[in-house]
Each structure stands twice: as C-alpha cells, then as structure tokens.
Design a protein around this motif. Structure first.
Motif, PDB file in Angstrom:
ATOM      1  N   GLY A 144      -1.792  -0.840  -1.872  1.00 55.95           N
ATOM      2  CA  GLY A 144      -2.544   0.272  -1.576  1.00 55.95           C
ATOM      3  C   GLY A 144      -3.820   0.170  -2.496  1.00 55.95           C
ATOM      4  N   TYR A 145      -3.717  -0.376  -3.757  1.00 58.30           N
ATOM      5  CA  TYR A 145      -5.061  -0.409  -4.411  1.00 58.30           C
ATOM      6  C   TYR A 145      -6.048  -1.288  -3.898  1.00 58.30           C
ATOM      7  CZ  TYR A 145      -7.779  -1.645  -8.585  1.00 58.30           C
ATOM      8  OH  TYR A 145      -8.758  -1.905  -9.766  1.00 58.30           O
ATOM      9  N   ILE A 146      -5.291  -2.673  -3.433  1.00 62.25           N
ATOM     10  CA  ILE A 146      -6.208  -3.646  -2.749  1.00 62.25           C
ATOM     11  C   ILE A 146      -6.812  -3.205  -1.400  1.00 62.25           C
ATOM     12  CG2 ILE A 146      -6.186  -5.901  -1.900  1.00 62.25           C
ATOM     13  CD1 ILE A 146      -4.430  -6.953  -4.035  1.00 62.25           C
ATOM     14  N   ALA A 147      -5.970  -2.497  -0.608  1.00 64.63           N
ATOM     15  CA  ALA A 147      -6.498  -2.146   0.600  1.00 64.63           C
ATOM     16  C   ALA A 147      -7.469  -1.158   0.710  1.00 64.63           C
ATOM     17  CB  ALA A 147      -5.122  -1.443   1.461  1.00 64.63           C
ATOM     18  N   LEU A 148      -7.299  -0.341  -0.411  1.00 63.47           N
ATOM     19  CA  LEU A 148      -8.678   0.728  -0.522  1.00 63.47           C
ATOM     20  C   LEU A 148      -9.923   0.301  -0.920  1.00 63.47           C
ATOM     21  CD1 LEU A 148      -9.245   3.907  -0.957  1.00 63.47           C
ATOM     22  CD2 LEU A 148      -8.687   3.698  -3.252  1.00 63.47           C
ATOM     23  N   LEU A 149      -9.886  -0.862  -1.907  1.00 63.81           N
ATOM     24  CA  LEU A 149     -11.071  -1.471  -2.262  1.00 63.81           C
ATOM     25  C   LEU A 149     -11.523  -2.298  -1.196  1.00 63.81           C
ATOM     26  CD1 LEU A 149      -9.925  -2.331  -5.892  1.00 63.81           C
ATOM     27  CD2 LEU A 149     -11.532  -0.403  -5.354  1.00 63.81           C
ATOM     28  N   ALA A 150     -10.550  -3.188  -0.528  1.00 64.84           N
ATOM     29  CA  ALA A 150     -11.043  -4.212   0.260  1.00 64.84           C
ATOM     30  C   ALA A 150     -11.750  -3.390   1.442  1.00 64.84           C
ATOM     31  CB  ALA A 150      -9.990  -4.958   0.643  1.00 64.84           C
ATOM     32  N   GLY A 151     -11.017  -2.079   1.771  1.00 66.31           N
ATOM     33  CA  GLY A 151     -11.377  -1.628   3.142  1.00 66.31           C
ATOM     34  C   GLY A 151     -12.684  -0.715   2.926  1.00 66.31           C
ATOM     35  N   GLY A 152     -12.908  -0.350   1.824  1.00 70.85           N
ATOM     36  CA  GLY A 152     -14.138   0.555   1.290  1.00 70.85           C
ATOM     37  C   GLY A 152     -15.387  -0.600   1.204  1.00 70.85           C
TER      38      GLY A 152
ATOM     39  N   LEU B  97      -2.556 -10.325   0.112  1.00 66.08           N
ATOM     40  CA  LEU B  97      -3.296 -10.708   1.357  1.00 66.08           C
ATOM     41  C   LEU B  97      -3.484  -9.845   2.611  1.00 66.08           C
ATOM     42  CD1 LEU B  97      -3.039 -14.399   0.782  1.00 66.08           C
ATOM     43  CD2 LEU B  97      -5.346 -13.358   0.858  1.00 66.08           C
ATOM     44  N   LEU B  98      -2.108  -9.468   2.799  1.00 67.59           N
ATOM     45  CA  LEU B  98      -1.886  -8.574   3.888  1.00 67.59           C
ATOM     46  C   LEU B  98      -2.825  -7.218   3.766  1.00 67.59           C
ATOM     47  CD1 LEU B  98       2.079  -8.587   4.298  1.00 67.59           C
ATOM     48  CD2 LEU B  98       0.155  -9.513   5.806  1.00 67.59           C
ATOM     49  N   ALA B  99      -3.081  -6.896   2.494  1.00 63.60           N
ATOM     50  CA  ALA B  99      -4.103  -5.706   2.244  1.00 63.60           C
ATOM     51  C   ALA B  99      -5.232  -6.121   2.587  1.00 63.60           C
ATOM     52  CB  ALA B  99      -3.718  -5.354   0.982  1.00 63.60           C
ATOM     53  N   SER B 100      -5.795  -7.140   1.862  1.00 60.62           N
ATOM     54  CA  SER B 100      -7.262  -7.505   1.933  1.00 60.62           C
ATOM     55  C   SER B 100      -7.914  -8.192   3.311  1.00 60.62           C
ATOM     56  CB  SER B 100      -7.440  -8.720   0.685  1.00 60.62           C
ATOM     57  OG  SER B 100      -7.031  -9.768   1.001  1.00 60.62           O
ATOM     58  N   VAL B 101      -6.832  -9.207   3.619  1.00 65.37           N
ATOM     59  CA  VAL B 101      -7.109  -9.641   5.120  1.00 65.37           C
ATOM     60  C   VAL B 101      -7.028  -8.734   6.274  1.00 65.37           C
ATOM     61  CG1 VAL B 101      -7.122 -11.669   6.517  1.00 65.37           C
ATOM     62  CG2 VAL B 101      -6.949 -12.004   3.908  1.00 65.37           C
ATOM     63  N   GLY B 102      -5.716  -8.156   6.052  1.00 65.04           N
ATOM     64  CA  GLY B 102      -5.329  -7.305   6.881  1.00 65.04           C
ATOM     65  C   GLY B 102      -6.178  -6.099   7.491  1.00 65.04           C
ATOM     66  N   VAL B 103      -6.596  -5.423   6.324  1.00 62.03           N
ATOM     67  CA  VAL B 103      -7.406  -4.214   6.061  1.00 62.03           C
ATOM     68  C   VAL B 103      -8.763  -4.488   6.489  1.00 62.03           C
ATOM     69  CG1 VAL B 103      -8.066  -2.366   5.152  1.00 62.03           C
ATOM     70  CG2 VAL B 103      -5.723  -2.660   4.935  1.00 62.03           C
TER      71      VAL B 103
ATOM     72  N   VAL C  81      -8.967  -8.798  -7.796  1.00 59.19           N
ATOM     73  CA  VAL C  81      -8.590  -7.278  -8.708  1.00 59.19           C
ATOM     74  C   VAL C  81      -7.044  -7.478  -8.401  1.00 59.19           C
ATOM     75  CG1 VAL C  81     -10.718  -6.499  -7.797  1.00 59.19           C
ATOM     76  CG2 VAL C  81      -8.939  -6.162  -6.466  1.00 59.19           C
ATOM     77  N   GLY C  82      -6.405  -7.972  -7.788  1.00 57.55           N
ATOM     78  CA  GLY C  82      -4.882  -7.745  -7.676  1.00 57.55           C
ATOM     79  C   GLY C  82      -4.214  -8.892  -8.550  1.00 57.55           C
ATOM     80  N   TYR C  83      -4.898  -9.761  -9.470  1.00 53.28           N
ATOM     81  CA  TYR C  83      -3.934 -10.598 -10.109  1.00 53.28           C
ATOM     82  C   TYR C  83      -3.489  -9.963 -11.136  1.00 53.28           C
ATOM     83  CZ  TYR C  83      -7.791 -10.576 -13.868  1.00 53.28           C
ATOM     84  OH  TYR C  83      -8.516  -9.846 -14.696  1.00 53.28           O
ATOM     85  N   VAL C  84      -3.859  -8.756 -11.817  1.00 60.87           N
ATOM     86  CA  VAL C  84      -2.996  -8.079 -12.704  1.00 60.87           C
ATOM     87  C   VAL C  84      -1.438  -7.727 -12.483  1.00 60.87           C
ATOM     88  CG1 VAL C  84      -3.945  -5.695 -11.825  1.00 60.87           C
ATOM     89  CG2 VAL C  84      -3.283  -5.925 -14.644  1.00 60.87           C
ATOM     90  N   PHE C  85      -1.277  -7.473 -11.282  1.00 63.44           N
ATOM     91  CA  PHE C  85       0.143  -7.212 -10.694  1.00 63.44           C
ATOM     92  C   PHE C  85       0.833  -8.188 -10.895  1.00 63.44           C
ATOM     93  CE2 PHE C  85      -2.918  -4.180  -8.967  1.00 63.44           C
ATOM     94  CZ  PHE C  85      -2.150  -2.901  -9.090  1.00 63.44           C
TER      95      PHE C  85
END
Length: 280
Positions: free
Chosen positions: A30-38, A135-141, A80-84
C-alpha cells in the motif's frame, strides 16, 4: 535431507507461521503503490501536458526527461520499500531472543553457525519475495498511471527488466542486512528503533547533505541506501540533486558489493557478539 536443508525448512516454518511477514508485505504494498502512483501521475501529467508545471508547483522546471520517468517510478520498490525486508530480517532474529526460541533451536541443532546460515538464506529468499510484492506495487500501479497519460511505460525495454531483476536482488540483500542487525542488536525494541531512525531520518539527511560537494558526494555513495540505489540503477534521490553537483552513483555491481559488505559485517559481528553467547 541434509541438516542444513532441515534447518532452512525449520526457519521457513518459523517465519511463515506468524502474521509478521504478511502484515509487513501488505503495508509495504500500500505504501509503495501510493507513492509510486502519486509521483507517476504528477510527472507523467506534466510530461504529457495534462498538468502545467506551474500548477504542479515545480517552478516551471517540468518533469524528468522522457525515458527516465518509468525507472524512477519503478525504483520506489527498493528506494522507499527497503525498510520492510530489513524489519522482517531484524524482527525474525530478535524475536528468537525475545521469546527464547533459540534455546530449543540450539538443543535440536547445536551448530550455531549453521542455524544462522539457514536463517540468513531463508530471509534472503523471503526478502526476494518482498521484492516481487514491492514491484507489483511500483511497476503495476506506476505503469498503469504512466500509460494512462499517454507516456511510454517502457515495459518492453530490456533495461526496465534488468532494473526489476536487480530490485529483487537488492530487497533480498536488505533482508540479509536485517538479519545481521538483529543478531548484532538482540533487543527487539532497540533494533526496530535503529532501523526506523536510520532509514527514515538519518540516512536521507546524510545523503541530501552529501550532494552539495564533490567530496561528500563520493562518500555518500557508500551509504547503504545509496549502494542499494546503485545496484538497482535508479533512485528518486536524483530529483533532489543540486544543480551543477555531480552525484553519479556507483556501478550496479559495486553497489551490490557494498550492500553485501554491510550484511556480512553485521552478521559476522553479531555472531561473535551475541549469537555464540549463552541464551538461557
């Protein structure tokens, strides 16, 4: 089945039988999808002319050059996702100390180095799985949003797929860093505080400050986050680079070696500091 493979199977069972892994994965998505999409909507809109630079508050400077936007958006998976995966690795290790599960583990397998090696391999693979989710979040969205504005998402470009592959590797290595940190700092609270403070505040400030001179920029390249970005091959930090200052990243393989060195140093140090000590 060899003892090492049995140890890996046991570590997978420990990881997958808790809610920790899927909660972290869901929040990360959710975090990455929001940032990458925005970000994709903002810059793809500017690039396509749907959004004026002045209205977007960019000072009329526009978006990154055509062709650089998709990798920039896709790199959010790691930048931004490496913290997880770091948290996953740290929590999986510190949890052993907190809940005293190391005692029965060492009774079943007294070869502590083998146990730590199995945990590292297990979390490396789990980190790679987190990379796929990210990647599903950043590339997909991101690709959907970029394409919606009529900008080429570059999904047919070999460089994009190389970036995707290196992102999975980077996320796997970050999980290894987390394992090393968890062994080095057995306190779960302390490890979580260190991870969040360093990744969200300390390193971003250090990286931004290092961009203002050539000397500090070279030193900043060897920070763990900068090394990870170099391995992946793209980073949103390039937007913040002051004009006229060269902040060229390391080569991808150099960044990988630097990140690997952090993981090995933390794990080996933690092995001698806490892993070999009496845990009863």
């Amino acid at each position: 089945m060899t003892p090492f493979l049995r140890a890996i199977r046991a570590e997978f069972a420990k990881t997958l039988t808790t809610r920790m892994w899927w909660v972290l994965a869901a929040v990360m998505f959710g975090y990455i999808a929001l940032l990458a999409g925005g970000l994709a909507a903002l810059f793809a809109g500017i690039e396509s002319g749907a959004i004026s630079p002045d209205a977007a508050g960019t000072g009329g400077q526009g978006a990154p050059p055509l062709g650089s936007l998709p990798p920039l958006v896709y790199s959010f998976a790691s930048s931004v996702g490496y913290v997880f995966p770091v948290l996953l690795g740290a929590l999986s290790t510190t949890g052993e100390f907190r809940h005293q599960t190391l005692t029965p583990t060492f009774l079943a397998n007294p070869r502590r180095g083998q146990v730590l090696g199995a945990k590292t391999v297990t979390l490396f693979l789990a980190g790679a799985g987190f990379g796929v989710v990210a990647l599903l979040a950043s590339v997909g969205v991101g690709a959907l949003v970029i394409g919606a504005f009529g900008v080429d998402p570059l999904l047919g470009d070999s460089g994009t797929w190389a970036l995707i592959g290196r992102t999975v590797l980077a996320m796997a290595m970050w999980a290894g860093v987390g394992v090393g940190l968890g062994v080095l700092v057995p306190s779960q609270v302390a490890a979580v505080v260190i991870v969040l403070a360093f990744t969200q505040f300390v390193e971003p400030l250090l990286r931004f400050a290092s961009m203002f001179t050539e000397v500090t920029a070279g030193i900043g390249n060897y920070l763990p986050g900068a090394a990870s970005d170099a391995l992946v091959g793209a980073s949103f930090f390039t937007i913040a680079s002051p004009t006229g200052t060269s902040t060229a990243m390391l080569e991808w393989w150099q960044g990988g070696l630097v990140l690997l060195a952090y993981a090995v140093a933390a794990t080996v140090g933690g092995y001698f500091v806490s892993w070999k000590r009496d845990v009863t």
